[in-house]
Write an enzyme that holds these catalytic residues in place. Structure first.
Site, PDB file in Angstrom:
ATOM      1  N   TYR A 152      39.613  33.069  32.827  1.00 29.12           N
ATOM      2  CA  TYR A 152      39.254  33.809  34.042  1.00 29.12           C
ATOM      3  C   TYR A 152      40.525  34.379  34.682  1.00 29.12           C
ATOM      4  O   TYR A 152      40.567  35.562  35.068  1.00 29.12           O
ATOM      5  CB  TYR A 152      38.525  32.859  34.998  1.00 29.12           C
ATOM      6  CG  TYR A 152      38.463  33.323  36.427  1.00 29.12           C
ATOM      7  CD1 TYR A 152      37.611  34.358  36.816  1.00 29.12           C
ATOM      8  CD2 TYR A 152      39.254  32.711  37.410  1.00 29.12           C
ATOM      9  CE1 TYR A 152      37.561  34.770  38.136  1.00 29.12           C
ATOM     10  CE2 TYR A 152      39.199  33.117  38.727  1.00 29.12           C
ATOM     11  CZ  TYR A 152      38.359  34.154  39.093  1.00 29.12           C
ATOM     12  OH  TYR A 152      38.305  34.562  40.400  1.00 29.12           O
ATOM     13  N   LYS A 156      41.857  38.308  35.465  1.00 28.91           N
ATOM     14  CA  LYS A 156      42.361  38.838  36.737  1.00 28.91           C
ATOM     15  C   LYS A 156      43.733  39.481  36.552  1.00 28.91           C
ATOM     16  O   LYS A 156      44.031  40.519  37.146  1.00 28.91           O
ATOM     17  CB  LYS A 156      42.412  37.720  37.781  1.00 28.91           C
ATOM     18  CG  LYS A 156      41.023  37.251  38.212  1.00 28.91           C
ATOM     19  CD  LYS A 156      40.243  38.392  38.827  1.00 28.91           C
ATOM     20  CE  LYS A 156      38.844  38.028  39.225  1.00 28.91           C
ATOM     21  NZ  LYS A 156      38.089  39.150  39.799  1.00 28.91           N
TER      22      LYS A 156
HETATM   23  N1  LIG Z   1      35.372  33.046  46.472  1.00 27.03           N
HETATM   24  C1  LIG Z   1      36.682  32.849  46.286  1.00 27.03           C
HETATM   25  O1  LIG Z   1      37.279  31.932  46.893  1.00 27.03           O
HETATM   26  C2  LIG Z   1      37.459  33.738  45.370  1.00 27.03           C
HETATM   27  C3  LIG Z   1      36.929  34.875  44.784  1.00 27.03           C
HETATM   28  N2  LIG Z   1      37.706  35.687  43.991  1.00 27.03           N
HETATM   29  C4  LIG Z   1      37.157  36.897  43.388  1.00 27.03           C
HETATM   30  O2  LIG Z   1      36.440  37.626  44.367  1.00 27.03           O
HETATM   31  C5  LIG Z   1      35.322  38.253  43.766  1.00 27.03           C
HETATM   32  C6  LIG Z   1      34.050  37.839  44.484  1.00 27.03           C
HETATM   33  O3  LIG Z   1      33.915  36.450  44.355  1.00 27.03           O
HETATM   34  P1  LIG Z   1      32.712  35.660  45.050  1.00 27.03           P
HETATM   35  O4  LIG Z   1      32.148  36.483  46.135  1.00 27.03           O
HETATM   36  O5  LIG Z   1      33.213  34.306  45.336  1.00 27.03           O
HETATM   37  O6  LIG Z   1      31.697  35.578  43.845  1.00 27.03           O
HETATM   38  P2  LIG Z   1      30.083  35.629  43.906  1.00 27.03           P
HETATM   39  O7  LIG Z   1      29.605  35.184  42.580  1.00 27.03           O
HETATM   40  O8  LIG Z   1      29.607  34.938  45.138  1.00 27.03           O
HETATM   41  O9  LIG Z   1      29.810  37.177  44.068  1.00 27.03           O
HETATM   42  C7  LIG Z   1      30.005  38.083  43.003  1.00 27.03           C
HETATM   43  C8  LIG Z   1      28.939  39.154  43.127  1.00 27.03           C
HETATM   44  O10 LIG Z   1      29.184  40.115  42.114  1.00 27.03           O
HETATM   45  C9  LIG Z   1      27.952  40.405  41.457  1.00 27.03           C
HETATM   46  N3  LIG Z   1      28.288  40.746  40.070  1.00 27.03           N
HETATM   47  C10 LIG Z   1      28.801  39.935  39.122  1.00 27.03           C
HETATM   48  N4  LIG Z   1      28.975  40.610  37.977  1.00 27.03           N
HETATM   49  C11 LIG Z   1      28.571  41.876  38.221  1.00 27.03           C
HETATM   50  C12 LIG Z   1      28.507  43.046  37.426  1.00 27.03           C
HETATM   51  N5  LIG Z   1      28.885  43.043  36.150  1.00 27.03           N
HETATM   52  N6  LIG Z   1      28.047  44.189  37.999  1.00 27.03           N
HETATM   53  C13 LIG Z   1      27.646  44.193  39.287  1.00 27.03           C
HETATM   54  N7  LIG Z   1      27.658  43.117  40.084  1.00 27.03           N
HETATM   55  C14 LIG Z   1      28.129  41.962  39.546  1.00 27.03           C
HETATM   56  C15 LIG Z   1      27.108  39.153  41.570  1.00 27.03           C
HETATM   57  O11 LIG Z   1      25.725  39.475  41.499  1.00 27.03           O
HETATM   58  C16 LIG Z   1      27.524  38.617  42.937  1.00 27.03           C
HETATM   59  O12 LIG Z   1      26.692  39.079  43.984  1.00 27.03           O
HETATM   60  C17 LIG Z   1      35.331  37.885  42.293  1.00 27.03           C
HETATM   61  O13 LIG Z   1      35.936  38.917  41.559  1.00 27.03           O
HETATM   62  C18 LIG Z   1      36.187  36.637  42.256  1.00 27.03           C
HETATM   63  O14 LIG Z   1      36.817  36.503  41.021  1.00 27.03           O
HETATM   64  C19 LIG Z   1      39.009  35.403  43.741  1.00 27.03           C
HETATM   65  C20 LIG Z   1      39.579  34.283  44.262  1.00 27.03           C
HETATM   66  C21 LIG Z   1      38.869  33.363  45.113  1.00 27.03           C
HETATM   67  O1  LIG Z   2      39.270  32.574  41.877  1.00 25.76           O
HETATM   68  C1  LIG Z   2      38.649  31.682  42.395  1.00 25.76           C
HETATM   69  O2  LIG Z   2      39.319  30.694  43.046  1.00 25.76           O
HETATM   70  C2  LIG Z   2      38.664  29.834  43.982  1.00 25.76           C
HETATM   71  C3  LIG Z   2      39.572  28.624  44.187  1.00 25.76           C
HETATM   72  O3  LIG Z   2      39.772  27.990  42.940  1.00 25.76           O
HETATM   73  P1  LIG Z   2      39.494  26.434  42.732  1.00 25.76           P
HETATM   74  O4  LIG Z   2      39.868  26.179  41.298  1.00 25.76           O
HETATM   75  O5  LIG Z   2      40.378  25.717  43.686  1.00 25.76           O
HETATM   76  O6  LIG Z   2      38.042  26.207  43.066  1.00 25.76           O
HETATM   77  C4  LIG Z   2      37.289  29.445  43.449  1.00 25.76           C
HETATM   78  O7  LIG Z   2      36.631  28.604  44.387  1.00 25.76           O
HETATM   79  C5  LIG Z   2      36.504  30.716  43.201  1.00 25.76           C
HETATM   80  O8  LIG Z   2      35.199  30.428  42.709  1.00 25.76           O
HETATM   81  C6  LIG Z   2      37.220  31.545  42.167  1.00 25.76           C
HETATM   82  O9  LIG Z   2      36.563  32.792  42.026  1.00 25.76           O
END
Ligand SMILES: NC(=O)C1=CN([C@@H]2O[C@H](COP(=O)(O)OP(=O)(O)OC[C@H]3O[C@@H](n4cnc5c(N)ncnc54)[C@H](O)[C@@H]3O)[C@@H](O)[C@H]2O)C=CC1
Ligand SMILES: O=C1O[C@H](COP(=O)(O)O)[C@@H](O)[C@H](O)[C@H]1O
Length: 262
Positions: A152, A156
């Site tokens: 993953y 990124k």
């Molecule tokens: N939540 C966190 O703490 C962190 C999130 N991120 C990144 O931020 C972004 C959003 O993460 P979250 O909101 O936590 O994830 P999430 O899973 O809650 O939201 C992702 C959304 O993207 C949509 N999605 C996934 N694949 C898709 C595709 N191929 N086409 C269209 N829509 C698609 C899903 O339906 C979902 O609504 C991701 O790229 C994740 O890697 C990075 C670091 C930390």
């Molecule tokens: O990139 C992401 O990082 C957060 C934090 O990582 P973690 O290994 O401490 O859980 C993660 O919660 C999130 O799902 C992921 O998209």
């Protein structure tokens, strides 16, 4: 930025944090492969502003970009343990499709949701857990090479490199935000690492608002709150984007309770 902002992955955790915080500050076009229920739309946004498509679909993304000024690209597989076939399709191919469609449509800037996992292998056995603590001054600042801890994180790092390429070859403004750990109301409970890279909902919304409004070329910044214990520098985000975070995980106990008892 008067033109609409395209938000991919709008129905997810980060997308909803952004929309709750700055939903009324911009004209939005929301995209997700899952339908968005009415409670996920900010005031004034209707189903007409919602696109239910996959970011790997070139035709759909080309249509979605029409007239857009800026893109916040969140859509993808967010699981640190996600398998290669999923991150290859959703995160790498999807991100390339988004950048290419943005350039073709003349979009000015793209903010890309990168992750702490693009650099998580810097957290070696000799550095941890000290680097998660207040009295340790180890910092990553965005100038270091990617060092992913899983596939993953590799996806990124690939997204960041795609952004570099589209900036250099096409002049697209790109900011890659290495998001820490987003949680609502309080930092992750009983998790030192997560508390050192906590991103509160209001700081998340403000940070991406700055990504929409600020001027930049190509940047990698860390997306965390102003945590007293941290191993990511937020100086570049402050300097280039005008990021002014308000939250600090030190205001909470390790169990996630407010220290002032409120
Ligand atoms: N939540 C966190 O703490 C962190 C999130 N991120 C990144 O931020 C972004 C959003 O993460 P979250 O909101 O936590 O994830 P999430 O899973 O809650 O939201 C992702 C959304 O993207 C949509 N999605 C996934 N694949 C898709 C595709 N191929 N086409 C269209 N829509 C698609 C899903 O339906 C979902 O609504 C991701 O790229 C994740 O890697 C990075 C670091 C930390
Ligand atoms: O990139 C992401 O990082 C957060 C934090 O990582 P973690 O290994 O401490 O859980 C993660 O919660 C999130 O799902 C992921 O998209």
């Amino acid at each position: 930025m008067d033109d609409p902002v395209l938000l991919t992955g709008a129905g997810g955790r980060v997308g909803q944090a952004i929309l709750h915080g700055i939903g009324e500050g911009h004209e939005w076009r929301l995209l997700d492969r899952e339908p968005l229920s009415a409670d996920r739309l900010p005031p004034g946004v209707t189903d007409d502003d919602v696109i239910v498509e996959d970011v790997t679909d070139t035709t759909a993304m080309t249509e979605a970009m029409d007239g857009v000024g800026a893109v916040i690209h969140l859509a993808g597989d967010p699981r640190p343990e996600a398998p290669w076939n999923s991150v290859l399709e959703n995160n790498i191919d999807g991100t390339q499709t988004v950048f290419e469609a943005a350039v073709d449509a003349g979009v000015e800037k793209v903010a890309f949701a990168s992750s702490n996992h693009a650099v998580s292998a810097y957290e070696t056995d000799t550095r941890t857990p000290d680097m998660y603590r207040t009295d340790d001054d180890y910092r990553l600042d965005g100038t270091e090479l990617p060092r992913p801890g899983n596939l993953y994180g590799v996806s990124k790092a690939a997204g960041e490199t795609l952004g570099r390429y589209y900036h250099d070859s096409e002049g697209l403004s790109v900011v890659c935000v290495r998001i820490g750990n987003l949680t609502a109301d309080h930092p992750p409970r009983n998790y030192e690492r997560g508390q050192a890279m906590w991103l509160s909902h209001r700081d998340c919304a403000h940070l991406f608002d700055r990504c929409i409004r600020a001027d930049y070329g190509y940047e990698i910044v860390y997306g965390i709150s102003d945590n007293e214990r941290k191993y990511y520098s937020i100086e570049r985000a402050k300097e280039v984007l005008g990021y002014e975070p308000q939250d600090d995980s030190a205001a909470y106990t390790l169990a996630g309770e407010p220290r002032d008892g409120t």
